[in-house]
Design an enzyme around this catalytic site. Structure first.
Site, PDB file in Angstrom:
ATOM      1  CG  ASP A 475      -2.166   0.820   1.087  1.00 44.97           C
ATOM      2  OD1 ASP A 475      -2.379   1.264   0.207  1.00 44.97           O
ATOM      3  OD2 ASP A 475      -3.190   0.524   1.930  1.00 44.97           O
ATOM      4  CG  ASP A 545      -9.650   2.595  -0.213  1.00 42.53           C
ATOM      5  OD1 ASP A 545      -8.742   1.427  -1.030  1.00 42.53           O
ATOM      6  OD2 ASP A 545      -8.708   3.386  -0.549  1.00 42.53           O
TER       7      ASP A 545
HETATM    8  C1  DGJ Z   1      -5.851   1.869   1.436  1.00 42.44           C
HETATM    9  C2  DGJ Z   1      -6.342   0.896   0.926  1.00 42.44           C
HETATM   10  O1  DGJ Z   1      -6.992   0.822  -0.590  1.00 42.44           O
HETATM   11  C3  DGJ Z   1      -7.135   0.008   2.005  1.00 42.44           C
HETATM   12  O2  DGJ Z   1      -7.368  -1.363   0.762  1.00 42.44           O
HETATM   13  C4  DGJ Z   1      -6.845  -0.413   3.261  1.00 42.44           C
HETATM   14  O3  DGJ Z   1      -5.836  -1.358   3.033  1.00 42.44           O
HETATM   15  C5  DGJ Z   1      -6.130   0.481   3.789  1.00 42.44           C
HETATM   16  N1  DGJ Z   1      -5.416   1.882   2.659  1.00 42.44           N
HETATM   17  C6  DGJ Z   1      -5.486   0.447   5.129  1.00 42.44           C
HETATM   18  O4  DGJ Z   1      -4.952   1.680   5.527  1.00 42.44           O
END
Ligand code: DGJ
Length: 723
Positions: A475, A545
């Protein structure tokens, strides 16, 4: 030889069955752009250069007033000697001047494509490469334009190498990857734009006079703009028409621009964004630019996408994953966020196993004191209050259930509230004396530093070497600020943006080649760094997201211009949806997620029994047809209308499926016969629900009638096997 040099006409013809690309050498010096388009049997030069003595034009040869860089169609160019359009490079010498004079010197044609030093690029195959060397005698600088032509794809790649043979350092203020002048302006410009949770919106506008540009200065390619542009004829649709597409294989700041200039040509230029870049090129050193993929289609935007999908799947993603099926995963994020204990995770894993899930992924929250997003990034030691036997213990228990185990990391980041920050405040991107700006309560590690890169390589290899981790979600949740490094002198601070990306690529190259069996999923708050640079190392990306099915139908539609569904992580998440509050049927969430790389992101222990059964049925169906959804050809059949209805098709040699998403139900439903367009005309397809046998031709041309649907967000699946 698919690349020919005609010494008499002084031109290069790059040619395969699908495209031709012609470069001329004018006056033994200047590289001109002569043609890009449909394949030509040979190039005779019918479209000769138009030489006119024009007002305000300057002339390199005062005796030839018709020859001017002012309007010459170029293959690369810079300001300072009479070409006043956008530049592909700008070099400052030690005397402070921005002037260079690069002229053709020699060329070389080889039958291979070499990897780019430190940068991702399309991999070797049946490729011929042309390297054209241009030289500035005054400063002993060389610029090599590199063109690689794939035999089986309508694709050419371009990049540039800058070499300093002189004794003095020079400064690259702009080191673009490609420039070309197309001899027309009657194009529409297509780009993909967006924001966090709203990525890949398709924008299409007619070109107009002046510069049209998208770019990123955020340190990553960004959810705001994809490093891509396409020029299409105004009549081009998904199904028909000419497309010239350009996609930069790079994950940092970029510029992609088109200039409609005074005499009817369109200059296309892509590369690293110059404003946030400079590179000190010392004597004997080389600078390699990122690569651009040029993709030519006469079959509309679907034609363009077919090429991107095939070439990215076969020549971009890591070889281990090119043909390898992806597991159905369960991710803990929307079920638990930071709040979990091993006991709950194991209960979820039990149900995951029962429903047919294959990979259990523990997302954020497992390390340090990470109970919210205010701390612990950098402290990659498990929190034993949540996981009493640590990651190793949890992984063992998950494996005992015959599930694979995956883990979330955000390696590039550091929380101010962390032991790592206490120990190494110097490891953070920063400019002395200025405050460090936080984003999501976190700072960014200085990946331009070798010691930081090595620390991350060691930390990640430590986890992977245990053999207990089958998948990593990588991430990256904020953009870069105070982009300075304590490890570099003042004169090199403008290099840090690019050095950050090179550092990231070094880490990824090391880790992914050391552990090729581990499946890596790229993520930057979803699609914040969904670009071909990252896909070279990681074969799939968490697309957005935003997991709402309606929004996802649009986001995935947009990204499918460039990436096949298998590269787009897509999860069935809870309702009301956590991002937009919408309630959509489970069937719709399932079919939209199957239109990407299927996963689940909800608390299975908290679902009614019938939903658990439905999920088990969805997964069984997906697994039975996994090669259709993951490796079938994907075609868009219907761009979203005002009611968000949209449709697409998956096809293999054995079967085909149309997924039709109805969007909002509406009263005066128009007649709707959806044509499949891309099935084999002579083949017979048997409907797997009704048993009816229909010819591909009939489905393609007569279509299937979409029934009236009195429900918002319903989705229909039409599924045939070829008989
Ligand atoms: C952003 C990601 O896109 C989410 O899926 C998740 O992993 C969060 N970060 C966790 O902090």
């Amino acid at each position: 030889m698919p690349i020919l040099f005609d010494s008499e006409k002084q031109c290069f013809h790059l040619k395969n069955d699908q495209l031709s690309y012609v470069i001329g050498i004018e006056k033994d010096k200047y590289l001109t752009h002569r043609y890009f388009g449909k394949s030509l049997p040979f190039y005779a030069g019918s479209n000769s250069l138009q030489e006119i003595d024009r007002g305000f034009a300057t002339n390199p040869d005062p005796t030839d007033r018709k020859f001017s860089l002012n309007s010459l169609p170029m293959e690369t160019s810079s300001q300072g000697t009479g070409d006043h359009r956008i530049s592909n490079y700008q070099i400052r010498s030690t005397n402070g001047a921005n002037l260079t004079n690069f002229f053709y010197r020699e060329h070389q044609i080889t039958s291979e494509k070499k990897p780019l030093n430190g940068l991702p690029s399309l991999r070797n195959g049946q490729v011929t490469t042309l390297e054209i060397s241009l030289y500035d005698e005054i400063q002993s600088l060389e610029m090599i334009l590199v063109y690689s032509l794939y035999e089986e794809y309508p694709v050419i790649t371009r990049s540039v190498r800058y070499l300093n043979h002189g004794t003095q350092s020079v400064y690259l203020e702009n080191a673009g990857s490609m420039l070309m002048d197309l001899p027309r302006t009657d194009f529409d410009l297509i780009t993909l734009n967006g924001a966090h949770t709203n990525e890949a919106n398709i924008a299409r506008q007619p070109l107009h006079s002046g510069i049209q540009k998208i770019e990123s200065s955020r340190g990553t390619s960004s959810p705001q703009h994809q490093p891509f542009l396409a020029l299409v004829e105004p009549s081009t649709t998904e199904f028909h028409g000419e497309v010239f597409a350009f996609h930069l294989i790079y994950s940092g700041n970029f510029t992609a621009q088109v200039e409609v200039e005074q005499y009817g040509s369109s200059r296309v230029q892509l590369g690293i964004q110059p404003e946030t870049f400079e590179w000190c090129l010392k004597s004997t050193e080389i600078f390699q630019t990122p690569e651009v993929v040029l993709n030519y289609s006469t079959d509309g935007l679907n034609g363009m996408s077919q090429t991107f999908h095939r070439i990215y799947q076969n020549k971009l993603v890591p070889p281990t994953w090119q043909k390898k099926q992806r597991p159905v995963l369960l991710n803990t994020w929307e079920a638990n966020y930071f709040d979990f204990h091993e006991k709950e995770l194991l209960a979820q894993a039990d149900l995951a196993k029962e429903t047919g899930i294959e990979l259990f992924v523990l997302d954020d929250g497992w390390f340090g004191q990470r109970n919210d997003d205010a701390s612990s990034l950098g402290d990659w030691q498990e929190n034993t209050e949540k996981l009493p036997q640590g990651i190793a213990g949890l992984a063992d228990k998950i494996h005992q259930k015959e599930l694979q185990f995956g883990l979330w990391f955000e390696p590039e980041m550091i929380s101010k509230n962390s032991r790592l920050f206490e120990a190494h405040p110097d490891w953070v991107l920063q400019v002395p004396a200025y405050p460090m700006t936080e984003g999501r309560r976190q700072l960014v590690l200085d990946l331009s530093r070798r010691d930081v890169q090595d620390y991350l390589i060691d930390m990640l290899s430590g986890y992977l070497a245990t053999g207990k981790i089958d998948y990593i979600k990588w991430d990256m949740n904020r953009h870069l600020t105070e982009v300075g490094s304590l490890a570099f002198p003042a004169s090199q601070q403008k290099e840090i943006h690019h050095r950050y990306v090179l550092g990231l690529y070094r880490i990824l190259e090391t880790i992914t080649s050391q552990f090729p069996a581990c499946l890596f999923e790229n993520c930057s708050s979803g699609g914040g760094r969904f670009d071909p640079g990252m896909m070279y190392y990681m074969p799939q990306t968490w697309t957005s997201d935003n997991s709402d099915a309606l929004c996802r139908s649009q986001i995935q539609y947009g990204y499918s211009y460039l990436y096949p569904p298998v590269m787009m992580g897509a999860h069935v998440s809870p309702v009301p949806n956590h991002q937009v509050g919408r309630i959509t049927p489970l069937q719709t969430r399932g079919l939209i997620a199957m239109s990407g790389n299927l996963g689940y992101e909800l608390d299975l222990t908290n679902l009614p029994a019938d939903e658990q059964t439905n999920i088990a049925e969805q997964i069984a169906f997906y697994k039975a047809h996994r090669s259709l959804f993951q490796f079938g050809r994907f075609y868009r059949l219907q761009p979203a209308n005002d009611f968000f209805a949209t449709a697409w098709l998956f096809v293999t040699e054995e079967e085909a499926a149309v997924i039709y998403f109805n969007g909002l139900a509406r009263p005066a439903v128009p007649i709707h016969q959806l044509k499949t367009r891309y099935l084999e005309e002579q083949a017979i397809y048997q409907d797997l629900t009704t048993g009816q046998k229909i010819s591909g031709a009939e489905l393609n041309h007569a279509g299937i009638t979409i029934p009236r649907i009195k429900e918002d967000f319903a989705t229909l699946l039409f599924h045939w096997k070829k008989v």
